[in-house]
Design an enzyme around this catalytic site. Structure first.
Site, PDB file in Angstrom:
ATOM      1  CE  LYS A   1      -2.207  -0.949   3.837  1.00  0.00           C
ATOM      2  NZ  LYS A   1      -1.643  -2.276   4.241  1.00  0.00           N
TER       3      LYS A   1
ATOM      4  NE  ARG B   1      -4.066  -1.201  10.026  1.00  0.00           N
ATOM      5  CZ  ARG B   1      -3.058  -0.779   9.265  1.00  0.00           C
ATOM      6  NH1 ARG B   1      -3.144   0.358   8.614  1.00  0.00           N
ATOM      7  NH2 ARG B   1      -1.969  -1.502   9.160  1.00  0.00           N
TER       8      ARG B   1
ATOM      9  NE  ARG C   1       7.505  -2.678   5.872  1.00  0.00           N
ATOM     10  CZ  ARG C   1       6.208  -2.430   6.008  1.00  0.00           C
ATOM     11  NH1 ARG C   1       5.477  -2.163   4.942  1.00  0.00           N
ATOM     12  NH2 ARG C   1       5.634  -2.484   7.185  1.00  0.00           N
TER      13      ARG C   1
ATOM     14  NE  ARG D   1       6.506   0.065   9.872  1.00  0.00           N
ATOM     15  CZ  ARG D   1       5.363  -0.036   9.230  1.00  0.00           C
ATOM     16  NH1 ARG D   1       5.234   0.490   8.033  1.00  0.00           N
ATOM     17  NH2 ARG D   1       4.347  -0.657   9.769  1.00  0.00           N
TER      18      ARG D   1
ATOM     19  NE  ARG E   1       2.288  -4.571  11.322  1.00  0.00           N
ATOM     20  CZ  ARG E   1       3.348  -4.445  10.524  1.00  0.00           C
ATOM     21  NH1 ARG E   1       4.515  -4.934  10.883  1.00  0.00           N
ATOM     22  NH2 ARG E   1       3.230  -3.827   9.361  1.00  0.00           N
TER      23      ARG E   1
END
Ligand code: ADP
Ligand code: ZN
Length: 213
Positions: free
Chosen positions: A17, A92, A126, A157, A168
């Site tokens: 996204k 969300r 990532r 992160r 998550r």
């Protein structure tokens, strides 16, 4: 053409996204609003709400709807949103989607589809640039912690560690996935295969928007 374009990006954590929304913001000339990014800025800048927000994010849980909604409605009320915007990470929950309907009519919802088994690897590999926010992946840059775009320092992160990622993904399944049907029923959903190179995903999005706009 319509005078404004309001887009929502949906998809699991790690579905791309943020990557796609930052490309679209340049192409379409409307602001990219990432609630996750706004929250990380609140935390970094020691905003009064920062500590509360950090607790939820560090656990892989959702920030409470009332906090999210207040921040979002303030953001879309600003001048630069008059011609539209691209939401990334909002709504969300079904509550957030319903609340959004009360204040703004969304034109298109882009659903970035990635097989579930690919997500863990996409997230834990990532790397995010501290400076330009460019998102990269170990499969491309290896061990390097230098941004391929601006030469800045890359970071992992805090919520991209395996345990938090698992949480998550569970939260996505139970709380966020229902909004896909919510928007499908309203005829707004555009499905895009996001298990492809980022350039191809981007051209598929533009093609789909071009056909409908
Ligand atoms: P990703 O899409 O990869 O999970 P984000 O940067 O969008 O990453 O979000 C990071 C975290 O910020 C989420 O795990 C959640 O805790 C919080 N968050 C972001 N957007 C929302 C939202 N709309 N409602 C509740 N929590 C949110
Ligand atoms: Zn960079």
């Amino acid at each position: 053409m319509k005078s404004s374009l309001k887009i929502v990006m949906v998809g699991a954590p790690g579905s791309g996204k943020g990557t796609q929304a930052s490309r679209m913001t340049k192409e379409l000339n409307i602001p990219h609003i990432s609630t996750g990014e706004i929250f990380r800025e609140y935390i970094a800048n020691k905003h009064p709400l920062g500590n509360k927000i950090k607790e939820f994010i560090d656990q892989g849980a959702l920030v409470p709807d009332d906090v999210v909604l207040e921040i979002v409605s303030d953001r879309i009320g600003r001048e630069d949103c008059k011609r539209g915007f691209i939401f990334d990470g909002f709504p969300r929950t079904l509550e957030q989607a319903n609340a959004l309907e009360q204040v703004s009519q969304i034109d298109y919802v882009i659903n970035l589809d990635v097989p579930e088994e690919r997500l863990m690897d996409r997230l834990t590999g990532r790397r995010t640039c501290k400076f330009c926010k460019h998102i990269s992946h170990v499969s491309i840059i290896g061990d390097s912690m230098i941004c391929p775009d601006c030469g800045g320092e890359l970071t992992i992160r805090a919520d991209d560690v395996p345990e938090t990622v698992r949480k998550r993904l569970e939260v996505y399944e139970s709380q966020t996935k229902p909004i896909i049907d919510f928007y499908r029923q309203r005829g707004k959903l555009i499905d895009v295969n996001s298990d492809q190179a980022p350039d191809k995903v981007f051209s598929d999005i533009l093609e789909a928007l071009g056909e409908t706009c």
